[in-house]
Scaffold this active site. Structure first.
Site, PDB file in Angstrom:
ATOM      1  N   ARG A  77       0.806  -1.217   0.000  1.00  0.00           N
ATOM      2  CA  ARG A  77       0.000   0.000   0.000  1.00  0.00           C
ATOM      3  C   ARG A  77       0.841   1.269   0.000  1.00  0.00           C
ATOM      4  O   ARG A  77       0.589   2.178  -0.798  1.00  0.00           O
ATOM      5  CB  ARG A  77      -0.942  -0.005   1.220  1.00  0.00           C
ATOM      6  CG  ARG A  77      -2.192  -0.842   1.022  1.00  0.00           C
ATOM      7  CD  ARG A  77      -2.674  -1.464   2.321  1.00  0.00           C
ATOM      8  NE  ARG A  77      -1.710  -2.441   2.791  1.00  0.00           N
ATOM      9  CZ  ARG A  77      -1.658  -3.705   2.338  1.00  0.00           C
ATOM     10  NH1 ARG A  77      -2.524  -4.101   1.449  1.00  0.00           N
ATOM     11  NH2 ARG A  77      -0.753  -4.540   2.784  1.00  0.00           N
ATOM     12  N   THR A  78       1.834   1.361   0.876  1.00  0.00           N
ATOM     13  CA  THR A  78       2.623   2.594   0.950  1.00  0.00           C
ATOM     14  C   THR A  78       3.388   2.814  -0.350  1.00  0.00           C
ATOM     15  O   THR A  78       3.377   3.910  -0.919  1.00  0.00           O
ATOM     16  CB  THR A  78       3.594   2.546   2.144  1.00  0.00           C
ATOM     17  OG1 THR A  78       2.860   2.295   3.342  1.00  0.00           O
ATOM     18  CG2 THR A  78       4.341   3.862   2.282  1.00  0.00           C
ATOM     19  N   LYS A 105      26.027  -5.011  -2.525  1.00  0.00           N
ATOM     20  CA  LYS A 105      27.489  -4.987  -2.511  1.00  0.00           C
ATOM     21  C   LYS A 105      28.035  -4.368  -1.227  1.00  0.00           C
ATOM     22  O   LYS A 105      29.243  -4.242  -1.055  1.00  0.00           O
ATOM     23  CB  LYS A 105      28.015  -4.201  -3.713  1.00  0.00           C
ATOM     24  CG  LYS A 105      27.582  -4.753  -5.059  1.00  0.00           C
ATOM     25  CD  LYS A 105      28.072  -3.858  -6.191  1.00  0.00           C
ATOM     26  CE  LYS A 105      27.581  -4.341  -7.549  1.00  0.00           C
ATOM     27  NZ  LYS A 105      28.022  -3.444  -8.660  1.00  0.00           N
ATOM     28  N   ARG A 126      11.693   3.496   3.187  1.00  0.00           N
ATOM     29  CA  ARG A 126      11.309   2.548   4.235  1.00  0.00           C
ATOM     30  C   ARG A 126      12.533   1.708   4.560  1.00  0.00           C
ATOM     31  O   ARG A 126      13.209   1.211   3.663  1.00  0.00           O
ATOM     32  CB  ARG A 126      10.166   1.640   3.800  1.00  0.00           C
ATOM     33  CG  ARG A 126       9.909   0.504   4.803  1.00  0.00           C
ATOM     34  CD  ARG A 126       8.630  -0.242   4.541  1.00  0.00           C
ATOM     35  NE  ARG A 126       7.464   0.589   4.840  1.00  0.00           N
ATOM     36  CZ  ARG A 126       6.216   0.154   4.742  1.00  0.00           C
ATOM     37  NH1 ARG A 126       5.974  -1.089   4.366  1.00  0.00           N
ATOM     38  NH2 ARG A 126       5.212   0.960   5.028  1.00  0.00           N
ATOM     39  N   HIS A 154       5.721   6.034  11.380  1.00  0.00           N
ATOM     40  CA  HIS A 154       5.152   5.967  10.033  1.00  0.00           C
ATOM     41  C   HIS A 154       4.264   7.204   9.886  1.00  0.00           C
ATOM     42  O   HIS A 154       3.036   7.110   9.919  1.00  0.00           O
ATOM     43  CB  HIS A 154       4.344   4.677   9.869  1.00  0.00           C
ATOM     44  CG  HIS A 154       4.084   4.290   8.451  1.00  0.00           C
ATOM     45  ND1 HIS A 154       4.198   5.167   7.396  1.00  0.00           N
ATOM     46  CD2 HIS A 154       3.708   3.098   7.900  1.00  0.00           C
ATOM     47  CE1 HIS A 154       3.900   4.551   6.267  1.00  0.00           C
ATOM     48  NE2 HIS A 154       3.619   3.286   6.548  1.00  0.00           N
TER      49      HIS A 154
END
Length: 336
Positions: A77-78, A105, A126, A154
């Protein structure tokens, strides 16, 4: 202290003028520090975005702007709503695929963010580590929006949750008067849930609110957040003594969260608490008829699918609201 029923909220026109006085932050890392002018501006702009999408599908106000999304944890959703928000406003999106990038890496978060800053106008991040968004903002030359930092915050979810509450229940708090508090029950993994951490701090900007916390043993709301809410607003009542059956009879909002398996180091501990609560048709039959059910999603077994057809189930409307709020944030932050 502002209230949901505050009649002194600035008009949309005056809010536009206030924007020139730096009420729009450069970065959005936390709900802490957000002023009411900015919060009201986001909610007002989200309404405009909803009307825009319904009438025209979008516009081109962010044409030639590029948004970078960097998700080090899974998201549906986000991630999708930020991309849709940018595209509906005429902008473009570049996406960092962690599995196929130099992160594999060993590239540091700081170097990755500085790289993305060279190619975009804002970064949505995120990351599983609490505080990572602030770490990214420290080195970024472009706005950073926190899309979830571990068990931390959030903020865009909290803003869309607030928008959903106001949209569903209205400025009059779903019909209760200004002297009677809005009762918001938060159910589930309150220890690890960054969505509820941000939401209760955001709600501490409002006077007529009562918060009820219900969780399995060991997953209670962190005491640091309980104390912070109490210090930010001495009028807010925080209740931990109600059962779920008791709470739904008096609640205006039931905010459900899942048990977050990814936050447990011990599978045995997860197994002990999973499945310990479920919102189903039987529970809803006992609930306040004007109560709405919210959930940041994804859900597992904590809301039975038989609740989906109940008009009080607001979680899919809540999910759609995420796009409108993120359209508002991108429009405001990229054109500040």
């Amino acid at each position: 202290m502002a209230t949901f029923t505050n009649n002194n909220i600035p008009s949309p026109v005056s809010l536009r003028r206030l924007r020139t006085f730096d009420i729009v932050p450069q970065h959005l890392l936390s709900v802490r520090g957000l002023n009411m002018q900015f919060i009201d501006l986001v909610l007002t702009t989200a309404d405009e975005m909803k009307n825009l999408v319904h009438s025209k599908g979008g516009d081109d106000r962010l044409k030639h702007f590029v948004l970078a999304t960097a998700f080090y944890e899974p998201s549906t959703r986000t991630s999708c709503s930020f991309q849709a928000a940018m595209l509906r406003l005429g902008g473009s999106v570049i996406t960092l695929n962690e599995e196929q990038s130099s992160v594999k890496k060993g590239e540091s978060l700081e170097d990755t963010i500085q790289t993305l800053s060279c190619y975009c106008d804002a970064v949505v991040l995120r990351h599983p580590v609490k505080g990572s968004a602030a770490q990214a903002a420290h080195v970024s030359t472009k706005p950073v929006i926190n899309a979830g930092d571990g068990t931390g915050e959030h903020p865009t979810q909290a803003l869309l949750d607030l928008y959903t509450i106001k949209s569903e229940l209205g400025g009059a708090l779903g019909g209760v008067n200004a002297d009677s508090p809005m009762v918001i029950t938060l159910l589930g993994d309150l220890k690890n849930g960054r969505t509820v951490h941000s939401l209760v701090v955001l709600l501490s900007n409002f006077d007529n609110v009562k918060l009820v916390y219900i969780s399995p043993d060991g997953l209670e709301m962190p005491e640091s957040i309980v104390q912070e809410v109490a210090q930010r607003n001495t009028t807010i009542k925080q209740i931990t003594s109600m059962t779920l059956d008791e709470a739904v009879k008096v609640s205006h909002v039931l905010y459900v969260t899942r048990i977050q398996r990814e936050r447990f180091d011990n599978q045995e501990e997860y197994n002990r608490v999973t499945g310990s609560y479920c919102v189903n048709a039987e529970l809803m039959a006992k609930a306040n008829q004007s109560m709405i059910v919210m959930h940041p999603l994804p859900r597992l077994s904590e809301i039975h699918p038989d609740v989906d057809l109940d008009p009080r189930a607001a979680y899919f409307r809540q999910m759609e609201n995420g796009m409108y709020v993120r359209m508002a944030l991108l429009s405001l932050m990229l054109r500040r």
